[in-house]
Write an enzyme that holds these catalytic residues in place. Structure first.
Site, PDB file in Angstrom:
ATOM      1  CG  ASP A 367      -1.865   1.130   1.331  1.00 25.43           C
ATOM      2  OD1 ASP A 367      -1.705   2.111   0.577  1.00 25.43           O
ATOM      3  OD2 ASP A 367      -2.793   1.066   2.162  1.00 25.43           O
ATOM      4  CG  HIS A 368       3.086   4.025  -3.209  1.00 23.94           C
ATOM      5  ND1 HIS A 368       4.038   4.654  -2.432  1.00 23.94           N
ATOM      6  CD2 HIS A 368       3.654   3.861  -4.432  1.00 23.94           C
ATOM      7  CE1 HIS A 368       5.126   4.869  -3.147  1.00 23.94           C
ATOM      8  NE2 HIS A 368       4.929   4.388  -4.366  1.00 23.94           N
ATOM      9  NE  ARG A 369      -4.067   3.894   1.459  1.00 23.12           N
ATOM     10  CZ  ARG A 369      -5.210   3.443   1.944  1.00 23.12           C
ATOM     11  NH1 ARG A 369      -6.267   4.247   2.050  1.00 23.12           N
ATOM     12  NH2 ARG A 369      -5.326   2.173   2.343  1.00 23.12           N
TER      13      ARG A 369
END
Length: 395
Positions: A367-369
């Protein structure tokens, strides 16, 4: 009179399906006795009585889906059993399941029309929007004849999923499949996934596993699988790379203290993920025994809710099916999942010489967040190094 309500049996549960009643109206119930089997979003679980007495009312039948907190039965002194309607058990052909009137509180979710499972199935098959159908059952509940009437009138059709003459069987989703579909769709829509793949030379790991299993069997211990080594290696890599052992919390990033590895297991009803807690503190043989025992209970629906929650990272292995590489969808609220493929023989250049080696591919979905590319890459690099030097996994 103590009411028995649909309990919250897992952290993601919204409602449950009554699979089977173990008691009938008029039966004596002791505290701790199993009243019913409930299908949740994760497994089939037993509902125990918290009070002793006589089962006077059954407010939902087998096959009914009931929201959390809504009463499903009443236990009393037996004086009211004569007025209590007995739900009709399902038989072939499937009968209409009509629940007795339910108390007004806690209320059924207002965004979902009250309808029997059979009514919902018929409505779905005919493209009928249940929000436009008036129910004639108890408390305004929609039953099959209401849907049949709407079909004849041609009311509010919506596009069916299949052509009318399609040569196909309709198989209703299990609660597990329904909730998994919802949560994984939300994961894919909300979490910006990115993917990293590494090819791992596991020739030495496979040889080391054989040696370990020979030793364990000589001592009467459990055999360990390649996946057990991977679970232990992932746990170790997460301990040294805490930036991957995280969850995205909106305005905050949750960095977990414990390393709890979920291991995806395929069952008839769908996919469950039992969790190996504190996997970084356990030996490979301990992990092997624990995962084997939990996987066995998962396949017969006997895992507890707490054994399928609280994971910080998940591993999905399809190598045993011959799949060499794939990308998995993140299991929320976790921020990463590792997809493990099959070990296949490949030619590699080793010290200037061509040699046949066993190579396994790992794909990390992140998850790039919560995790940036460099953090994920370092984790995968460290994990690869561990698997290519198996002695480091067990020391």
């Amino acid at each position: 009179m103590p009411e028995i309500t649909m309990p919250r049996l897992s952290d993601t549960m919204e409602d449950g399906v009554i699979i089977a009643w173990h008691k009938k109206i008029g039966d004596r119930v002791e505290r701790g006795e199993v009243l019913a089997e409930i299908e949740t979003d994760k497994a089939i679980m037993e509902l125990e009585a918290y009070d002793a007495g006589i089962l006077e009312h059954m407010l939902a039948g087998e096959g009914d889906r009931v929201p959390i907190g809504v009463p499903i039965a009443v236990i009393g002194d037996g004086s009211a059993t004569s007025a209590a309607p007995q739900p009709v058990p399902p038989t072939a052909p499937q009968p209409e399941l009509v629940a007795a009137p339910q108390p007004s509180t806690p209320a059924v979710r207002s965004d979902r029309p009250k309808a029997s499972p059979l009514a919902r199935k018929v409505a779905d098959a005919n493209g009928i929007d249940l929000t436009t159908v008036d129910g004639s059952g108890p408390g305004g509940r929609i039953i099959r004849k209401d849907v049949d009437a709407a079909v004849k009138r041609g009311e509010t059709p919506v596009a069916p999923n299949l052509p009318a003459n399609s040569d196909a069987d309709e198989v209703p989703l299990t609660t597990l499949q329904r909730v998994a579909a919802k949560r994984l769709t939300e994961s894919k829509q909300n979490a910006p996934h990115f993917y990293l793949t590494a090819a791992v030379d596991v020739t030495d790991l496979l040889a080391f596993r054989e040696t370990v299993n020979d030793s364990l069997q000589a001592d009467g211990g459990p055999k360990v699988s390649v996946n057990d080594f991977i679970v232990r290696a992932v746990a170790s890599a997460l301990r040294t790379n805490p930036g991957v052992n995280v969850s995205f919390g909106g305005d905050v990033l949750l960095r977990h203290h414990g390393v709890h590895i979920g291991v995806a297991v395929a069952v008839d009803a769908g996919l469950v993920v039992p969790v190996v807690r504190d996997a970084d503190r356990k030996t490979v043989s301990q992990i092997a025994a624990e995962t084997k025992e939990m996987a066995g209970r998962a396949r017969i629906g006997k895992l507890r809710a707490d054994e399928m929650s609280g994971g910080t990272f998940t591993i999905s292995n399809l190598g045993m099916y011959g799949i060499e590489q794939f990308a998995a969808v993140i299991n929320p609220p976790e921020a990463a999942i590792l997809a493990v493929g099959a070990a296949a023989e490949e030619l590699r250049l080793i010290d200037g010489e061509v040699a046949a080696r066993k190579v396994l591919r790992l794909t990390l979905s992140a998850d790039h967040r919560a995790i940036d590319g460099a953090t994920a890459a370092i984790f995968l690099r460290d994990l690869t190094a561990l698997l290519q030097n198996p002695l480091r996994i067990v020391t």
